[in-house]
Scaffold this motif. Sequence first.
Motif, PDB file in Angstrom:
ATOM      1  N   ALA A  83       8.046  -2.530  15.010  1.00 27.08           N
ATOM      2  CA  ALA A  83       7.803  -3.929  15.171  1.00 27.08           C
ATOM      3  C   ALA A  83       6.643  -4.505  14.318  1.00 27.08           C
ATOM      4  CB  ALA A  83       7.665  -4.040  16.610  1.00 27.08           C
ATOM      5  N   ILE A  84       5.561  -3.494  14.226  1.00 28.75           N
ATOM      6  CA  ILE A  84       4.604  -3.763  13.489  1.00 28.75           C
ATOM      7  C   ILE A  84       4.463  -3.735  12.121  1.00 28.75           C
ATOM      8  CG2 ILE A  84       2.213  -3.237  13.089  1.00 28.75           C
ATOM      9  CD1 ILE A  84       1.635  -2.727  16.060  1.00 28.75           C
ATOM     10  N   VAL A  85       5.286  -2.463  11.622  1.00 28.93           N
ATOM     11  CA  VAL A  85       5.399  -2.591  10.231  1.00 28.93           C
ATOM     12  C   VAL A  85       6.414  -3.348   9.544  1.00 28.93           C
ATOM     13  CG1 VAL A  85       6.254  -0.740   8.429  1.00 28.93           C
ATOM     14  CG2 VAL A  85       4.928   0.207  10.167  1.00 28.93           C
ATOM     15  N   ASP A  86       7.539  -3.730  10.334  1.00 22.06           N
ATOM     16  CA  ASP A  86       8.441  -4.485   9.705  1.00 22.06           C
ATOM     17  C   ASP A  86       7.869  -5.924   9.610  1.00 22.06           C
ATOM     18  OD1 ASP A  86      10.182  -2.440   9.724  1.00 22.06           O
ATOM     19  OD2 ASP A  86      11.433  -3.105  11.646  1.00 22.06           O
ATOM     20  N   GLY A  87       6.765  -6.266  10.373  1.00 22.70           N
ATOM     21  CA  GLY A  87       6.218  -7.656  10.154  1.00 22.70           C
ATOM     22  C   GLY A  87       5.018  -7.861   9.325  1.00 22.70           C
ATOM     23  N   MET A  88       4.614  -6.676   8.647  1.00 24.81           N
ATOM     24  CA  MET A  88       3.627  -6.477   7.501  1.00 24.81           C
ATOM     25  C   MET A  88       4.296  -6.855   6.279  1.00 24.81           C
ATOM     26  SD  MET A  88       1.813  -3.172   8.738  1.00 24.81           S
ATOM     27  CE  MET A  88       0.449  -3.250   7.551  1.00 24.81           C
ATOM     28  N   LYS A  89       3.368  -7.426   5.477  1.00 25.56           N
ATOM     29  CA  LYS A  89       3.858  -7.441   4.174  1.00 25.56           C
ATOM     30  C   LYS A  89       3.240  -6.443   3.171  1.00 25.56           C
ATOM     31  CE  LYS A  89       3.300 -12.531   4.594  1.00 25.56           C
ATOM     32  NZ  LYS A  89       2.459 -13.905   4.345  1.00 25.56           N
ATOM     33  N   ILE A  90       4.171  -5.490   2.852  1.00 25.51           N
ATOM     34  CA  ILE A  90       4.278  -4.174   2.296  1.00 25.51           C
ATOM     35  C   ILE A  90       4.277  -4.792   0.756  1.00 25.51           C
ATOM     36  CG2 ILE A  90       4.332  -1.883   2.154  1.00 25.51           C
ATOM     37  CD1 ILE A  90       3.235  -2.861   4.782  1.00 25.51           C
ATOM     38  N   ILE A  91       3.496  -4.888   0.097  1.00 20.00           N
ATOM     39  CA  ILE A  91       3.579  -5.345  -1.512  1.00 20.00           C
ATOM     40  C   ILE A  91       2.537  -4.700  -2.141  1.00 20.00           C
ATOM     41  CG2 ILE A  91       3.808  -7.393  -3.025  1.00 20.00           C
ATOM     42  CD1 ILE A  91       4.465  -8.916  -0.786  1.00 20.00           C
ATOM     43  N   PRO A  92       2.640  -3.575  -2.594  1.00 20.47           N
ATOM     44  CA  PRO A  92       1.848  -2.634  -3.460  1.00 20.47           C
ATOM     45  C   PRO A  92       0.962  -3.194  -4.622  1.00 20.47           C
ATOM     46  CG  PRO A  92       3.689  -1.361  -2.993  1.00 20.47           C
ATOM     47  CD  PRO A  92       4.192  -2.683  -2.509  1.00 20.47           C
ATOM     48  N   ASN A  93       0.111  -2.796  -5.111  1.00 21.55           N
ATOM     49  CA  ASN A  93      -0.604  -3.188  -6.239  1.00 21.55           C
ATOM     50  C   ASN A  93       0.456  -2.685  -7.478  1.00 21.55           C
ATOM     51  OD1 ASN A  93      -1.921  -3.482  -8.562  1.00 21.55           O
ATOM     52  ND2 ASN A  93      -3.808  -3.537  -7.717  1.00 21.55           N
ATOM     53  N   PRO A  94       0.989  -3.660  -8.150  1.00 18.56           N
ATOM     54  CA  PRO A  94       1.903  -2.742  -9.338  1.00 18.56           C
ATOM     55  C   PRO A  94       1.008  -1.945 -10.237  1.00 18.56           C
ATOM     56  CG  PRO A  94       1.517  -5.192  -9.867  1.00 18.56           C
ATOM     57  CD  PRO A  94       1.152  -4.900  -8.332  1.00 18.56           C
ATOM     58  N   ASP A  95      -0.144  -2.196 -10.365  1.00 14.07           N
ATOM     59  CA  ASP A  95      -0.874  -1.146 -11.145  1.00 14.07           C
ATOM     60  C   ASP A  95      -1.317  -0.022 -10.923  1.00 14.07           C
ATOM     61  OD1 ASP A  95      -0.817  -3.473 -13.202  1.00 14.07           O
ATOM     62  OD2 ASP A  95      -2.714  -4.553 -12.463  1.00 14.07           O
ATOM     63  N   LYS A  96      -1.105   0.223  -9.450  1.00 13.57           N
ATOM     64  CA  LYS A  96      -1.531   1.763  -8.874  1.00 13.57           C
ATOM     65  C   LYS A  96      -0.387   2.226  -8.274  1.00 13.57           C
ATOM     66  CE  LYS A  96      -6.387   0.264  -8.151  1.00 13.57           C
ATOM     67  NZ  LYS A  96      -7.635   0.294  -7.319  1.00 13.57           N
ATOM     68  N   PRO A  97      -0.022   3.489  -8.409  1.00 12.89           N
ATOM     69  CA  PRO A  97       1.164   4.172  -7.761  1.00 12.89           C
ATOM     70  C   PRO A  97       0.921   4.107  -6.144  1.00 12.89           C
ATOM     71  CG  PRO A  97      -0.062   5.556  -9.045  1.00 12.89           C
ATOM     72  CD  PRO A  97      -0.766   4.474  -9.379  1.00 12.89           C
ATOM     73  N   MET A  98       1.925   4.074  -5.534  1.00 15.23           N
ATOM     74  CA  MET A  98       1.741   4.072  -3.990  1.00 15.23           C
ATOM     75  C   MET A  98       1.627   5.348  -3.539  1.00 15.23           C
ATOM     76  SD  MET A  98       2.299   1.851  -1.459  1.00 15.23           S
ATOM     77  CE  MET A  98       3.053   1.530   0.219  1.00 15.23           C
ATOM     78  N   ILE A  99       0.695   5.368  -2.569  1.00 12.26           N
ATOM     79  CA  ILE A  99       0.516   6.694  -1.602  1.00 12.26           C
ATOM     80  C   ILE A  99       0.632   6.372  -0.224  1.00 12.26           C
ATOM     81  CG2 ILE A  99      -1.388   8.364  -1.207  1.00 12.26           C
ATOM     82  CD1 ILE A  99      -2.909   7.806  -3.524  1.00 12.26           C
TER      83      ILE A  99
END
Length: 479
Positions: A83-99
């Motif tokens: 419920a919480i994660v699906d409501g978050m805007k998970i848009i990583p910085n394109p200049d940094k690889p996701m961890i």
Amino acid sequence: MTSRMDNKSYLVQMNGNGVHSKSTVNGKSLNGPGVNGKGVHGNDIHHVSVNGSLYPTKAKRRMQRWEVKPSEMANNTLNPIRAIVDGMKIIPNPDKPMIALSIGDPTVFGNLPTDGAVLQAMKDAIDSQKYNGYAPSVGYLKSRQAVANFYSCPEAPLEAEDVILTSGCSQAIDLAISVLCNPGDNILVPCPGFSLYKTLAVSMGIDVKLYNLLPEKSWEVDLQQMESMIDERTSCLIVTNPSNPCGSVFSKEHLQKIIKVASRHCVPILADEIYSDMVFPGCDCPSMASLSSDVPILSCGGLAKRWLVPGWRMGWILIHDRNDIFGSEIRQGLVKLSQRILGACSIIQGALDSILNNTPQSFYNKTISFLKTNSEICFNELCTVPGLNPVMPSGAMYLMVGIDMDRFPDFKNDVDFTERLVTEQSVFCLPASAFEYPNFFRIVVTVPEELMVDACGRIREFCQHYNRPRSSDSNDLDQ
């Protein structure tokens, strides 16, 4: 030779005393002793064809439009993390690889493979062709005995009949709650705690009461507050040790205090011990059952974490009865509930004996050493970041970090904080609101060491940018 009777039917009136009617075939009366009798009750009129089918002639008409709705159980099922994660805007910085430090799956990065002996056990089970069919719903006797032998100790002996094999530890928890609780009952659940407890309970109409864990005491239970929540409808106390999401490990003395509370109020314990034995050197983690003389305990565990195979879905319930309090009824209840999905994967059951007995101690030691090292790296890096308050874990795979929100006025809460951390630094930590514990976030410490160092550096940079010293801090400096 067959005879066609398609145009023949009986008109049967149900008057509550049995079947009494005039019967017809092609409009002619067929009253006779074969039509009368007792055993079908009602007062409606039905047609009965000669082949025995029954259908109403004067039934309430069904609404002539489609209206298919989900069940109350489906509507009441909610996973707080989703419920919480699906409501978050998970848009990583394109200049940094996701961890991603958010996922409690030790296999994600490929740096923690299971042991070769575990894989060989599976291969042998498949090649034997002995485990391709249905197993008993509670599991093969040999496999249950293997689990009993592995976990039995003088203080809490086990036999095969004390073991129910399940489809992962999650199903074990599901069965344990289901067998102990009725709608309207309540269960006591740790806060912060694993979200599945509430997901399952609420879907069954069971109330959830949260008892507090204290970060200043390495997440020990607030015993007085927990005890104050027990009432006549409390049917189960859930204890998670070692803890998800905290990574804490209760001492023997603290566990004994928890058991005393349960004993005073005659409340059985569901012990979630999926992380048992995943404790750092110097810590002791006895099973709750080994400390209990009078409180009956259902202990839930599985292969997922210690053997690093969560996708294999092999779990178990260990039934530790005391003074025959559970008796045959709880055991039979678990058997009946296990029959709903006909048990755990048969192939993994076939490999279970070998997995438990042939996995070398060096494999376990290597895993624990890695988790401890990563936890120390994370804790040491973040404890020097102003505004963050990490709590050093003693086991499992997690570390909780407190956020001093007064120092970060740009953010509304932990969800906002962690969301922006993803956007700017491509580091994803799970906000602890998902565990009903705001202003903390959880870090999973199973990532490769170099990624842990990189992630902590990015978190530090993020916090340095947004940290605003409190006025009291300035006063301290002036003095």
